[in-house]
Write a protein that holds these residues in place. Structure first.
Motif, PDB file in Angstrom:
ATOM      1  N   THR A 127       0.850  -1.186   0.000  1.00 27.88           N
ATOM      2  CA  THR A 127       0.000   0.000   0.000  1.00 27.88           C
ATOM      3  C   THR A 127       0.887   1.237   0.000  1.00 27.88           C
ATOM      4  OG1 THR A 127      -1.928   1.033   1.031  1.00 27.88           O
ATOM      5  CG2 THR A 127      -0.221   0.265   2.516  1.00 27.88           C
TER       6      THR A 127
ATOM      7  N   ASP B  34      -3.862   8.566   2.936  1.00 30.67           N
ATOM      8  CA  ASP B  34      -3.226   7.615   3.844  1.00 30.67           C
ATOM      9  C   ASP B  34      -4.251   6.576   4.289  1.00 30.67           C
ATOM     10  OD1 ASP B  34      -1.835   6.223   5.731  1.00 30.67           O
ATOM     11  OD2 ASP B  34      -1.132   7.970   6.855  1.00 30.67           O
TER      12      ASP B  34
ATOM     13  N   ARG C 198      -3.341   3.392   5.306  1.00 30.27           N
ATOM     14  CA  ARG C 198      -2.599   2.284   5.909  1.00 30.27           C
ATOM     15  C   ARG C 198      -3.417   1.534   6.947  1.00 30.27           C
ATOM     16  NH1 ARG C 198       2.806   5.416   7.526  1.00 30.27           N
ATOM     17  NH2 ARG C 198       1.263   7.108   7.687  1.00 30.27           N
TER      18      ARG C 198
ATOM     19  N   GLN D 265      -3.911  -2.417   6.696  1.00 30.54           N
ATOM     20  CA  GLN D 265      -3.471  -3.282   7.792  1.00 30.54           C
ATOM     21  C   GLN D 265      -4.608  -4.175   8.276  1.00 30.54           C
ATOM     22  OE1 GLN D 265      -2.080  -0.370  10.578  1.00 30.54           O
ATOM     23  NE2 GLN D 265      -0.273   0.173   9.358  1.00 30.54           N
TER      24      GLN D 265
ATOM     25  N   GLU E 180       4.464  -1.023   3.372  1.00 23.65           N
ATOM     26  CA  GLU E 180       3.947   0.338   3.231  1.00 23.65           C
ATOM     27  C   GLU E 180       5.029   1.230   2.631  1.00 23.65           C
ATOM     28  OE1 GLU E 180       2.958   1.362   7.194  1.00 23.65           O
ATOM     29  OE2 GLU E 180       1.357  -0.126   7.384  1.00 23.65           O
TER      30      GLU E 180
END
Length: 520
Positions: free
Chosen positions: A187, A196, A198, A202, A214
């Motif tokens: 990502t 963003d 993340r 996750q 990442e």
């Protein structure tokens, strides 16, 4: 392949092939003195063509045409202008003189005296205006996607998955995990919170049991003079994708990836829409019954628009002529070029609707058309790039689902969400807002404004009166903020300018290996 299947394909030709097989392929069939070539409907493998001394050449890569002795370096300026104006419409012409392309699902029949092109596969053949049960449709869709991902991944051990944390790429990651490949997810994130994701990525990886890498969108990886798609006969991509491509290549080397998998095309396949077309479709199909009121409620819940506004929009859509009206993009193009193209017919076999076509389904099919010029990213030169959501069986399953079922419950892509409700975290299935790298586009334009202005004003596009210098000057004048749409277009044009600077890309006699795969 058994002798019986081989005999059936020989006897029945294209229809038998399309019914029994799918994948990334170009088929070649001899019928007496005639040769028939079919490009698969998913556009997974390109088919470019040229001629040399009366010999017709077909190849999956521009470099292979050059290796066969075709002249592939001269820019077709008129065609380039049309390509930029047509805003992503796949056409048979490319931006290089003498190089054309067979479009997805098309068949070309060639003999010594003539040739003809016909539509071998049409999306309209799989549309069921009335639809069926939503729950059954979700089960069928899930099984179809799982089978397609399993088939595509079967030749590979270590796929690298582009994972945004949105629904589409999460579906692909879940299916790869189920197929027990040694997959890794990647990502990318921006410094701006809007880009963003993340946390969502996750969440997906923890749920399906895949490792996650990442990477940051790095402005230092952006070079306005470097072209994305330099290996293609038409410009493709935008400048902001350079860090994205670089990160994928770097991580692929690190994890020894042997294929790239994406969720590309998910919005297109899963009928994503924020218009009132679904209400128009249902009212035209069923009349002003209770079902139409349910769809009105769904659209209002999804979009936040009031019922009167949605109803009026649906009435306008229902009164329009059948089919989808493709919209050009004249932004930053020279006024003379725009004037010469005004009134241009935007032609594509899939955009020609049957008499019974509903407007929402026409828009759904137009979205499938729009996805086809986004499939040849630069990293495909390193390893096969697989877009499993655009597989022929998935597309055919989604075409059978009416537009209003994709909006059921006030959720976009509702059938896909229902299909994977038990396979992904609820926070992913229920997401209504998706992140975007658009702030990164704005950062590039802001930080590289002077270089961008110089390249566009002094470049070949301006010299050939394709760009409007006045519009560029006005937009990039000091102190003027640029909009998101302007940033996207400017970075597209900057990549076109770099693509022009990279011509000719391939000397005769060299080129990469060709990837071709098919699944049955």
């Amino acid at each position: 392949m058994s002798d019986a299947k081989r005999a059936a394909l020989s006897r029945d030709g294209t229809p038998a092939l399309l019914q029994s097989y799918w994948g990334g392929y170009v088929s070649v069939r001899a019928r007496g003195e005639c040769i028939e070539l079919l490009r698969d409907p998913s556009a997974a493998l390109p088919c470019y063509r040229a001629e040399r001394d009366g010999t017709k050449l077909f190849a999956s890569d521009l470099a292979l045409l050059a290796a066969a002795g075709s002249e592939t370096g001269q820019v077709a300026w008129d065609a380039l202008g049309r390509i930029l104006y047509c805003a992503g419409l796949p056409t048979s012409e490319t931006a290089l003189a003498g190089v054309t392309e067979l479009r997805a699902g098309e068949v070309i029949a060639v003999d010594a005296r003539s040739e003809r092109t016909i539509t071998g596969w049409s999306p309209w053949d799989f549309v069921e205006p009335g639809g069926g049960d939503c729950a059954a449709g979700a089960v069928l869709l899930r099984r179809t996607i799982e089978q397609c991902v399993a088939a595509w991944s079967s030749p590979y051990r270590r796929p690298l998955v582009s994972l945004s944390g949105g629904l589409d790429s999460s579906i692909v990651a879940a299916c790869l995990a189920q197929s027990r490949r040694e997959a890794t997810c990647l990502t990318l994130f921006t410094d701006d919170p809007a880009g963003d994701e993340r946390g969502f990525a996750q969440m997906v990886c923890e749920s399906v049991g895949l490792p996650l890498t990442e990477c940051r969108y790095d402005l230092d990886a952006v070079d306005l003079g470097r072209a994305l798609g330099s290996h293609l006969p038409r410009p493709s991509g935008r400048v902001e994708a350079q860090p994205y491509e670089a990160a994928h290549r770097e991580v692929a080397v690190r994890v020894n990836a042997d294929a790239f998998f994406t969720g590309n095309g998910g919005d297109n396949v899963f009928g994503y829409s924020q218009s009132a077309a679904a209400l128009a479709d249902r009212a035209l199909q069923e009349g002003p019954a209770a079902g139409a009121f349910a769809t009105l409620r769904d659209i209002c819940r999804q979009t936040g628009a009031g019922p009167l506004r949605v109803t009026r929009a649906a009435v306008r859509i229902a009164r329009q002529p059948p089919g989808y009206r493709w919209k050009p993009n004249p932004s930053f193009l020279h006024p003379e070029l725009v004037a010469s193209l005004r009134g241009m017919a935007f032609s594509h076999p899939w955009l020609a609707p049957p008499p019974w076509a509903l407007p929402g389904k026409a828009a759904h099919i137009a979205a499938l058309v729009r996805a086809q010029l986004t499939l040849e990213a630069d990293r495909s030169r390193m390893a096969p790039l697989i877009n499993p959501l655009l597989s022929q069986p998935v597309v055919e399953a989604c075409l059978a689902i009416p537009s209003w079922q994709w909006r059921e419950g006030g959720r976009d892509r509702a059938i896909a969400r229902a299909a994977f409700a038990g396979r992904l975290p609820a926070a992913i299935v229920d997401r209504k807002v998706k992140g975007t790298p658009d702030p990164f586009c704005g950062e590039i334009v802001q930080r590289k404004c002077e270089e961008l202005r110089a390249r566009l004003l002094d470049g070949q596009l301006a010299q050939h009166r394709i760009l409007d210098p006045g519009a560029i000057e006005d937009t990039l004048r000091p102190g003027r903020p640029t909009s998101g749409e302007e940033n996207v277009r400017l970075l597209e044009l900057a990549n076109v300018e770099a693509w022009l600077g990279a011509r000719p890309s391939y000397p005769s006699g060299g080129g990469p290996a060709v990837y071709s795969g098919a699944a049955g």
